[in-house]
Design a protein around this motif. Structure first.
Motif, short mmCIF file in Angstrom:
data_model
loop_
_atom_site.label_atom_id
_atom_site.label_comp_id
_atom_site.label_asym_id
_atom_site.label_seq_id
_atom_site.Cartn_x
_atom_site.Cartn_y
_atom_site.Cartn_z
N ASP A 56 0.85 -1.19 0.00
CA ASP A 56 0.00 0.00 0.00
C ASP A 56 0.88 1.24 0.00
N ALA A 57 0.32 2.37 0.33
CA ALA A 57 1.07 3.63 0.24
C ALA A 57 2.26 3.65 1.17
N SER A 58 2.17 2.94 2.30
CA SER A 58 3.28 2.96 3.26
C SER A 58 4.37 1.96 2.90
N GLY A 59 4.10 1.12 1.94
CA GLY A 59 5.11 0.17 1.50
C GLY A 59 5.01 -1.18 2.15
N HIS A 60 4.08 -1.42 3.09
CA HIS A 60 3.92 -2.71 3.75
C HIS A 60 2.46 -3.13 3.72
N CYS A 61 2.26 -4.43 3.94
CA CYS A 61 0.91 -4.98 3.82
C CYS A 61 0.09 -4.83 5.09
N LYS A 62 0.71 -4.37 6.18
CA LYS A 62 0.06 -4.19 7.49
C LYS A 62 -0.29 -5.52 8.16
N GLY A 63 0.18 -6.63 7.60
CA GLY A 63 -0.06 -7.93 8.23
C GLY A 63 0.94 -8.20 9.34
N GLU A 64 0.72 -9.28 10.08
CA GLU A 64 1.61 -9.69 11.15
C GLU A 64 2.42 -10.91 10.71
N MET A 65 3.72 -10.85 10.95
CA MET A 65 4.61 -11.92 10.53
C MET A 65 4.56 -13.08 11.53
N ARG A 66 4.78 -14.28 11.01
CA ARG A 66 4.85 -15.48 11.83
C ARG A 66 6.07 -16.30 11.43
N MET A 67 6.67 -16.96 12.40
CA MET A 67 7.77 -17.90 12.13
C MET A 67 7.50 -19.19 12.88
N ARG A 68 7.62 -20.30 12.16
CA ARG A 68 7.46 -21.60 12.80
C ARG A 68 8.44 -22.59 12.19
N THR A 69 8.64 -23.69 12.86
CA THR A 69 9.51 -24.77 12.37
C THR A 69 8.67 -26.01 12.16
N SER A 70 8.73 -26.57 10.97
CA SER A 70 7.93 -27.76 10.67
C SER A 70 8.45 -28.99 11.39
N GLY A 71 9.75 -29.04 11.66
CA GLY A 71 10.34 -30.17 12.36
C GLY A 71 10.62 -31.36 11.48
N ARG A 72 10.37 -31.25 10.18
CA ARG A 72 10.58 -32.39 9.29
C ARG A 72 12.08 -32.65 9.05
N THR A 73 12.85 -31.58 8.95
CA THR A 73 14.29 -31.70 8.73
C THR A 73 15.00 -30.69 9.61
N ALA A 74 16.32 -30.78 9.64
CA ALA A 74 17.12 -29.81 10.39
C ALA A 74 17.63 -28.70 9.48
N SER A 75 17.17 -28.65 8.24
CA SER A 75 17.65 -27.67 7.28
C SER A 75 16.79 -26.42 7.33
N LEU A 76 17.23 -25.41 6.57
CA LEU A 76 16.48 -24.16 6.49
C LEU A 76 15.13 -24.35 5.83
N ARG A 77 14.93 -25.44 5.13
CA ARG A 77 13.64 -25.70 4.48
C ARG A 77 12.53 -25.84 5.50
N SER A 78 12.88 -26.20 6.73
CA SER A 78 11.87 -26.39 7.77
C SER A 78 11.57 -25.13 8.55
N VAL A 79 12.33 -24.05 8.32
CA VAL A 79 12.06 -22.77 8.98
C VAL A 79 11.13 -21.97 8.05
N LEU A 80 9.89 -21.78 8.48
CA LEU A 80 8.84 -21.23 7.62
C LEU A 80 8.41 -19.86 8.10
N ILE A 81 8.27 -18.93 7.15
CA ILE A 81 7.85 -17.56 7.42
C ILE A 81 6.52 -17.33 6.71
N SER A 82 5.58 -16.71 7.42
CA SER A 82 4.27 -16.40 6.83
C SER A 82 3.82 -15.02 7.28
N CYS A 83 2.72 -14.57 6.71
CA CYS A 83 2.16 -13.26 7.06
C CYS A 83 0.64 -13.38 7.04
N THR A 84 -0.01 -12.68 7.96
CA THR A 84 -1.47 -12.74 8.05
C THR A 84 -2.16 -12.05 6.89
#
Length: 581
Positions: free
Chosen positions: A132-160
């Motif tokens: 939007d005009a301010s340059g951000h979506c105004k959502g809230e960020m989330r971070m979780r770990t799937s636990g399937r592997t020990a690699s960075l593929r299991s570190v997941l970032i999302s936004c509301t």
């Protein structure tokens, strides 16, 4: 505070993370002064200070600041700036879940020494940026770990805001942040009131606890005469005044000091100290390999070669170096001069600056991030008191051996690779420093490594408790192996005992026999290039590499074939064909 957690480094305390603040914010009122005038002049300061310690309840000493500032909650997975969690006063926890917050595992830094929080919003929205005009979506960020592997593929970032969940996979690629159009903003969070500065370096993603996040740039010197005598101690507060005086004014100045209760001073002794001070080429570039640093090494080499006997009642004497009194014929036959037993030495190590991303290497140009915003007249330092053995090789024999075509070809291969590395890391390839690799230097360096490894097995010292100090140019061919720790291991006498000629001859023979065969052979001995930047030849962790703290050259410029030769050409080895071999 000097080698591991110095200014600008990240330190974890329980569930929190901090960055060590600059020296201009330290409370140094009770800090102990460390004197080493030769090194102080080289680095352009008046003196050194031991980093101050403080109790749990005091507010003085070394300060830290919270970093990184982005945290996550392990319960609700919220990922945001720490100030947005509404933590209770004095607590670092989520205001909604009352769970301890977790500092971000990832930061971004550049080769100029700047460091900042990882740009999570841009990373998560890189393929779906609805701004939007301010340059951000105004959502809230989330971070979780799937636990399937020990690699960075299991570190997941999302936004509301509804974008697809993305992983951290690929964040550590060299061009990952550049492709996101993320630029370094020149932030220096370790310096109070430091404004961002312009930076053209591309930022890189780093783990918060990575060794690449902080590399100390340390300079050191041995305390040698006349620096360690009582006269220099008493004159230490007046050195600046003495240097500014004309020689004809010095007797008057000393007479005034005597009248003020400073004791008697020898004019001749003071003039000798000033002559030694002027011979150290002040004002030259204080870099390893630079003119001033080389002059400092040459002074040390001269004192190690000539020796300094222990004076009567010299318990406080900081440098005692004596030749062995037993027969050294066996060593002379294989090209070693009579060893010098350094029964007492003192080394001062000062933290000059630090770097990030790129490790400082010998003669390699790296950006030196400052320890303070304003120039100070002191640097943090530590002192090590210990013992050692100084070995010197027969220079005529080295010169004759180094003229061998096979020897020259091996060293030239290493030198070419090192030159390329220096050019790649220099800001201007045309002004890149030259490689120090010569047959003499590589031989001395590799010899020091095999002896340290052998002494760690035979003498009871761990390899990390020993350290090398090389003296190599057209006029020097020596190496000092000494205790490198500040604990009792530096005063047990075990290293000096290893330097007795008969024992040293047996140790050297055993070390060379061990260097004949590596468990990684034939790959190791036949290697065309090895090590970081391909600056080694026959050298690996199974034969000659040491802990990084023991080596002056970051385990580079090593080749055991120069000691014992190769199966195809034994004459390449300096010690091949000797009576003991």
């Amino acid at each position: 505070m000097i080698t591991t957690y110095g200014v600008g480094s990240l330190i974890a305390v329980e569930n929190e993370s901090f960055i060590v603040a600059g020296t201009d914010s330290w409370n140094i009122s009770d800090a102990s002064v460390i004197r080493e005038d030769r090194l102080a002049r080289l680095l352009g300061v008046r003196h050194f200070l031991l980093p101050p310690a403080s109790s749990d309840t005091s507010r003085d000493g070394v300060h830290v600041r919270r970093f990184p500032l982005w945290h996550s909650c392990p319960n609700c997975n919220t990922l945001q700036h720490v100030r947005d969690f509404n933590s209770p006063p004095g607590r670092n926890e989520c205001g909604d879940c009352q769970e301890d917050l977790v500092p971000s595992r990832f930061v971004m830094a550049c080769a100029q020494g700047h460091i900042d929080d990882f740009p999570y919003w841009k990373w998560a929205h890189r393929d779906n940026r609805t701004e939007d005009a301010s340059g951000h979506c105004k959502g809230e960020m989330r971070m979780r770990t799937s636990g399937r592997t020990a690699s960075l593929r299991s570190v997941l970032i999302s936004c509301t805001c509804g974008i697809p969940e993305v992983s951290m996979e690929g964040a550590f690629r060299r061009s990952a942040l550049v492709n996101l159009k993320v630029r370094c903003e020149g932030k220096r969070p370790w310096l109070k009131l430091a404004s961002p500065e312009f930076c053209s370096e591309p930022p890189r993603t780093l783990q918060r606890g990575s060794s690449a996040a902080w590399h100390p740039i340390i300079r050191s010197a041995l305390s040698i005469p006349p620096e360690e005598n009582d006269l220099a101690d008493r004159l230490a507060p007046h050195w600046a005044d003495l240097r500014s005086l004309d020689r004809s004014e010095i007797p008057i100045f000393l007479k005034v000091l005597t009248m003020r209760g400073g004791g008697e001073f020898s004019t001749e002794g003071v003039l000798a100290l000033l002559d030694a001070d002027q011979s150290e080429s002040p004002g030259q570039k204080a870099e390893v390999g630079g003119g001033a640093y080389l002059a400092l090494r040459k002074q040390e080499y001269a004192h190690l070669r000539n020796g300094t006997v222990e004076r009567d009642g010299g318990r406080d004497q900081e440098f005692v170096c004596e030749p062995s009194t037993t027969d050294s014929t066996r060593l002379t036959r294989i090209g070693l001069a009579r060893p010098m037993l350094v029964r007492r030495l003192r080394e001062v190590r000062a933290l000059k600056a630090f770097s990030r991303v790129e490790a400082p290497d010998v003669n390699t140009e790296v950006h030196e991030a400052g320890l303070s915003l304003a120039d100070l007249d002191w640097l943090p330092a530590m002192e090590v008191e210990g013992e050692g053995v100084f070995l010197r090789l027969d220079e005529e024999r080295i010169d004759s051996w180094s003229r061998s075509v096979a020897v020259s070809a091996r060293v030239e291969r290493m030198r070419t690779h090192h030159r390329r590395q220096l050019r790649e890391r220099a800001s201007d390839a045309r002004n890149a420093p030259d490689s120090p690799a010569t047959p003499r230097m590589v031989l001395l360096h590799t010899l020091a490594h095999v002896l340290i490894n052998e002494w760690s097995l035979d003498g009871g010292y761990p390899a990390a408790a020993l350290r090398e100090r090389l003296y190599s140019d057209d006029t020097m061919a020596g190496v000092l192996i000494y205790t490198a720790t500040s604990d009792s291991a530096g005063s047990l006498g075990g290293v000096v005992a290893q330097g007795e000629p008969e024992r040293l001859a047996l140790t050297l023979r055993s070390a060379l026999d061990r260097a004949q065969w590596c468990s990684a052979d034939p790959l190791c001995i036949e290697s065309e290039a090895s090590g970081a930047g391909s600056v080694n030849l026959a050298a690996c962790h199974s034969c000659v590499l040491l802990p990084e703290t023991s080596c002056e050259h970051n385990n580079g410029l090593l080749d055991r074939a120069l000691l014992v030769g190769t199966p195809e050409d034994p004459s390449t080895g300096f010690f091949r064909g000797t009576p003991d071999r």
